[in-house]
Motif scaffolding. Sequence first.
Motif, mmCIF file in Angstrom:
data_model
loop_
_atom_site.group_PDB
_atom_site.id
_atom_site.type_symbol
_atom_site.label_atom_id
_atom_site.label_comp_id
_atom_site.label_asym_id
_atom_site.label_seq_id
_atom_site.Cartn_x
_atom_site.Cartn_y
_atom_site.Cartn_z
ATOM 1 N N GLU A 1 0.825 -1.189 0.000
ATOM 2 C CA GLU A 1 0.000 0.000 0.000
ATOM 3 C C GLU A 1 0.872 1.258 0.000
ATOM 4 O O GLU A 1 1.869 1.368 0.715
ATOM 5 C CB GLU A 1 -0.912 0.013 1.222
ATOM 6 C CG GLU A 1 -2.019 -1.010 1.160
ATOM 7 C CD GLU A 1 -3.033 -0.807 2.269
ATOM 8 O OE1 GLU A 1 -3.647 -1.792 2.666
ATOM 9 O OE2 GLU A 1 -3.194 0.337 2.722
ATOM 10 N N HIS B 1 -12.607 -6.040 -6.944
ATOM 11 C CA HIS B 1 -13.079 -5.793 -5.576
ATOM 12 C C HIS B 1 -13.804 -7.039 -5.107
ATOM 13 O O HIS B 1 -14.773 -7.476 -5.737
ATOM 14 C CB HIS B 1 -14.025 -4.591 -5.547
ATOM 15 C CG HIS B 1 -14.690 -4.382 -4.213
ATOM 16 N ND1 HIS B 1 -16.000 -3.951 -4.088
ATOM 17 C CD2 HIS B 1 -14.231 -4.548 -2.948
ATOM 18 C CE1 HIS B 1 -16.307 -3.855 -2.806
ATOM 19 N NE2 HIS B 1 -15.254 -4.221 -2.086
ATOM 20 N N SER C 1 -5.587 0.038 -2.197
ATOM 21 C CA SER C 1 -5.941 0.505 -0.855
ATOM 22 C C SER C 1 -7.433 0.455 -0.572
ATOM 23 O O SER C 1 -7.862 0.092 0.521
ATOM 24 C CB SER C 1 -5.426 1.929 -0.654
ATOM 25 O OG SER C 1 -5.958 2.783 -1.658
ATOM 26 N N ASP C 2 -8.253 0.830 -1.564
ATOM 27 C CA ASP C 2 -9.699 0.885 -1.325
ATOM 28 C C ASP C 2 -10.416 0.926 -2.662
ATOM 29 O O ASP C 2 -9.799 0.857 -3.732
ATOM 30 C CB ASP C 2 -10.076 2.097 -0.470
ATOM 31 C CG ASP C 2 -9.575 3.412 -1.047
ATOM 32 O OD1 ASP C 2 -9.570 3.557 -2.290
ATOM 33 O OD2 ASP C 2 -9.194 4.299 -0.260
ATOM 34 N N TYR D 1 -9.064 -5.559 -2.416
ATOM 35 C CA TYR D 1 -8.904 -4.696 -3.579
ATOM 36 C C TYR D 1 -7.600 -5.060 -4.266
ATOM 37 O O TYR D 1 -6.542 -5.096 -3.627
ATOM 38 C CB TYR D 1 -8.882 -3.220 -3.171
ATOM 39 C CG TYR D 1 -10.012 -2.827 -2.246
ATOM 40 C CD1 TYR D 1 -11.277 -2.551 -2.746
ATOM 41 C CD2 TYR D 1 -9.801 -2.732 -0.866
ATOM 42 C CE1 TYR D 1 -12.321 -2.192 -1.900
ATOM 43 C CE2 TYR D 1 -10.844 -2.380 -0.018
ATOM 44 C CZ TYR D 1 -12.094 -2.111 -0.531
ATOM 45 O OH TYR D 1 -13.123 -1.768 0.304
#
Length: 634
Positions: A23, A189, A82-83, A120
């Motif tokens: 990350e 995702h 990360s998201d 993710y």
Amino acid sequence: MFLAQSFVFSLLAITGLALPSNEGVKHNNMARSTKYAPKEPPLTTPWTDKVGTKPWPEYPRPLLQRSDWKNLNGIWKYQNASDLNAVDSPPFGKDLAQEVLIPSCIESGLSGIQTDWGLYSWFSTSFDVSSEWKNDKVLLNFGAVDYEATVFVNGQKAGFHRGGYYRFALDVTEHVKFDQSNELLVFVHDPTDDGDYVIPIGKQTLRPSHIFYTPCSGIWQSVWLEAAPTNYITQLDLDANMDGQVNVTVHSSANGTSAQAKVTVHKDGKTVATHEGPTNKPFQFTVSSPKLWSPDSPNLYNVTVSLDKDEVESYIGFRTISRGVIDGVERPLLNGEFIFMFGTLDQGYWPDGLYTPPNHEAMVYDLKVLKDLGFNMVRKHIKVETDLFYRACDEIGLLVIQDMPSLRPLQSVLPDAKQQAEFARQLDVLVNQFKSYPSIAIWVIYNEGWGQITDTYPEFELTDRVRQLDPTRLVDSTTGWVDHGAGDFSDNHHYANPQCGTPFYSTASSPYDPSRIGFQGEFGGIGNNVSIEHLWNNQAAIDTINQTYEIDTTIEAWNYRSHLLLGELEDQIRLFACSGGVWTQTTDVEGEVNGLITYDRRVSRVDEKQWKADIQALYDAAAARSSNSTRDSL
């Protein structure tokens, strides 16, 4: 063999030392991805070291097969994201952090990643397209991506797909460059059961424990390119019944118009029928005196379908699945005759690949073990397999009870209206994509009430939807319990002994309903512990072994208990209204030790002579209940 680097990463994971995070790390064209090497999983199989770097070379879609195709399986690049917002900043033209094996679950050892929470992810590869395809459509196909996939080709968004068990195709013609390198980038995702997400996940969980297993995230089935003309076949719906009638719908890319499609049926190198019909509409024709498909005689016919310049290969098996009253009892019928369906609960999990078998040979091995013992059916338990699995069942002669992958298995976490609508949509996709495989006999909607809304009885509407999409099969609306009377089956789950179509039942299930087929959806489940070299070497999983329904301390005791339980089922066939059963289970899985064979597929528990005799006794008892009796098919 595994490289020393794999051992170091495994040791770090075991000792709890932190691994470096990806990350926030920026990568550019000068950075080098960590080279692929399989990680050492908690357990291997005889095929683990045979996977190599070009896995699953077989054409992935046997019911609609084109000759002009290119396999994209192999070493790709991977990077943790990360998201969810990461999809808005794609890392175009950048080397991702690590190499990864595709197809694979990134939680598996074979992936080379073996992460715990793959929520993710970015995946990338490059591919060439020959200028020979310049006048064709270029189709990019994914066998399955868990759970949501956003696909970019050469910096442009090519498509989005939701649903972790289903194939999808994208027309990427306008995005590709011929005779040059093309960049393919996929954002995935996969929330599994994180937070408030309620999605079809089957046995997957981020917190594995006993009967719930390590999740599978990412591109876990094959990826391939193919060339097709402007008006091409997008889907084939094929059904062939015992009377020789072939029902066909040829779906085309020109969905708003109709053209003529030509269907040719072959057997043993000879043409047995040719017929033309309109695209995007159902049509029928008849093959005289067909050889019928059944588990005893799995006869298949090759099919060629032509539409303008497009030509695909497929196949059919002539058989009819129905239900009828025989001697006053509701029965499942195959080709007009009562068939006692007996098989195993099949989780489809592998210690080295999780959802993805290490190779085709390994996948077929499980099915052949069942067939050799005398089983005529397999219940694919809240998972959907690669198309090649169903082709193998068609060829070997194993009926398939196909479950819809369940939502969360807790009544306290139920879907809201939007999540329920998505569950229903994916149920439609399941039926539409797999309804042409002859071996599939029964669709299961809900397993043991998992994710099932209990106040409005949605199983009735869903059963009607399935029957409308596929009127050629039976529907087991609620296997186990929370049964309000929908569907074709009165289905009981009970461990360890059966309660199949009987005048006695446990409080968890419902009493036998004589207006439907009496069925033992699950029973058995007896376990026998094994030495550490055959166990999923994870302490949390090992600690749950004693949650097994019953532990038999020796193999001899395990076989003795199996014999008694199968004998009880035989009694219930002879005395009551039992029409089929599902033994738990094919293999051990993680913290479960109740398989016919161990999780690594290296040890069989079964006394083959005893099991073959006991299974045959079930069929003999069913045959005695169906001879010289009247039939009233429904």
